[in-house]
Write a protein that holds these residues in place. Structure first.
Motif, PDB file in Angstrom:
ATOM      1  N   ALA A  83     -38.339 -44.888  -7.495  1.00  0.00           N
ATOM      2  CA  ALA A  83     -38.016 -45.835  -6.414  1.00  0.00           C
ATOM      3  C   ALA A  83     -39.158 -46.815  -6.193  1.00  0.00           C
ATOM      4  O   ALA A  83     -40.332 -46.486  -6.393  1.00  0.00           O
ATOM      5  N   ALA A  84     -38.820 -48.019  -5.757  1.00  0.00           N
ATOM      6  CA  ALA A  84     -39.825 -49.063  -5.512  1.00  0.00           C
ATOM      7  C   ALA A  84     -40.810 -48.665  -4.420  1.00  0.00           C
ATOM      8  O   ALA A  84     -41.981 -49.057  -4.455  1.00  0.00           O
ATOM      9  N   ASP A  85     -40.359 -47.881  -3.448  1.00  0.00           N
ATOM     10  CA  ASP A  85     -41.231 -47.508  -2.332  1.00  0.00           C
ATOM     11  C   ASP A  85     -41.810 -46.098  -2.477  1.00  0.00           C
ATOM     12  O   ASP A  85     -42.196 -45.473  -1.499  1.00  0.00           O
ATOM     13  N   CYS A  86     -41.917 -45.599  -3.713  1.00  0.00           N
ATOM     14  CA  CYS A  86     -42.419 -44.239  -3.918  1.00  0.00           C
ATOM     15  C   CYS A  86     -43.841 -44.074  -3.391  1.00  0.00           C
ATOM     16  O   CYS A  86     -44.184 -43.020  -2.851  1.00  0.00           O
ATOM     17  N   ALA A  87     -44.681 -45.086  -3.534  1.00  0.00           N
ATOM     18  CA  ALA A  87     -46.061 -44.989  -3.054  1.00  0.00           C
ATOM     19  C   ALA A  87     -46.092 -44.824  -1.535  1.00  0.00           C
ATOM     20  O   ALA A  87     -46.833 -43.990  -1.003  1.00  0.00           O
ATOM     21  N   ARG A  88     -45.285 -45.591  -0.835  1.00  0.00           N
ATOM     22  CA  ARG A  88     -45.230 -45.496   0.631  1.00  0.00           C
ATOM     23  C   ARG A  88     -44.734 -44.112   1.048  1.00  0.00           C
ATOM     24  O   ARG A  88     -45.292 -43.489   1.958  1.00  0.00           O
ATOM     25  N   LEU A 133     -52.282 -41.029  -5.280  1.00  0.00           N
ATOM     26  CA  LEU A 133     -53.504 -40.252  -5.055  1.00  0.00           C
ATOM     27  C   LEU A 133     -54.665 -41.159  -4.660  1.00  0.00           C
ATOM     28  O   LEU A 133     -55.405 -40.868  -3.708  1.00  0.00           O
ATOM     29  N   GLU A 134     -54.836 -42.253  -5.370  1.00  0.00           N
ATOM     30  CA  GLU A 134     -55.932 -43.179  -5.062  1.00  0.00           C
ATOM     31  C   GLU A 134     -55.736 -43.818  -3.692  1.00  0.00           C
ATOM     32  O   GLU A 134     -56.697 -43.984  -2.928  1.00  0.00           O
ATOM     33  N   ALA A 135     -54.492 -44.170  -3.341  1.00  0.00           N
ATOM     34  CA  ALA A 135     -54.215 -44.743  -2.024  1.00  0.00           C
ATOM     35  C   ALA A 135     -54.517 -43.743  -0.907  1.00  0.00           C
ATOM     36  O   ALA A 135     -54.904 -44.127   0.197  1.00  0.00           O
TER      37      ALA A 135
END
Length: 197
Positions: A83-88, A133-135
């Motif tokens: 998904a495009a918002d996986c990081a969020r 992880l970095e975020a």
């Protein structure tokens, strides 16, 4: 609105199967989760889901050495990585789960990403995982390669080069036989040029 909560006792099976289609992968994760819960390395109240309107969007669990009261690692961290918002979603899940854990967290939390994906966690999308992880503030501490060798038992001795006629026979002895000083010396010698921090 996004909501993070610990799973209930009747949600353990669904937690293990979250986001997985393959029967073998679901079995591997379920077996791992069951074993860790039985050993006390994980606890049901340390297993969290990310929800929106009652639908699960992610899962995450904390791990520790059996007998410890504080968690040291994050495992089974999954969101819809395609998904495009996986990081969020991944970041929201981690931060809220940490808040809910409170004082049950160690001062340093670790997470291992297996590349390529392998049992028992079968982690896909390593680049997206690394970005999350970095975020979240994680720093890369080491990169390793794992090597497996599977030989039929009747071929193991031959494949390893063991022979009764070998002039350089390898002898294995236990630590009580050689003593702690010899064991520490061996560890120091083989790790002298390691890149591990």
């Amino acid at each position: 609105m996004l909501h993070v909560r610990a799973i209930t006792a009747d949600e353990v099976t669904a937690f293990a199967a979250f986001g997985r289609q393959s029967g073998q992968v679901v079995h591997d994760v379920a077996t791992y989760l069951e074993a860790m819960l039985a050993k006390g390395a994980m606890r049901r109240e340390w297993c969290f889901v990310l929800e929106k309107d009652g639908a699960w969007l992610g899962r995450l669990a904390f791990w520790t050495l059996p007998g410890s009261e504080v968690a040291t690692d994050v495992v089974l961290w999954d969101v819809p990585w395609e998904a495009a918002d996986c990081a969020r979603l991944g970041l929201a899940l981690f931060r809220e789960a940490c808040l809910l854990m409170g004082t049950q967290l160690d001062g340093t939390i670790r997470h291992v990403v297996d590349t390529p994906p392998m049992t028992p966690q079968w982690q896909t999308h390593p680049a997206k995982r690394q970005a999350v992880l970095e975020a979240a503030g994680f720093q890369l501490s080491r990169m390793t390669d794992r090597f497996d060798w599977h030989a039929p038992p009747d071929r193991a001795q031959t494949a390893l080069g063991h022979s009764k006629n070998s002039e350089h026979e390898i002898v294995y002895r236990t630590m009580p036989e050689v003593g702690e000083a010899a064991f520490v010396d061996a560890i120091e010698r083989v790790s002298r040029f390691s890149f591990d921090q």
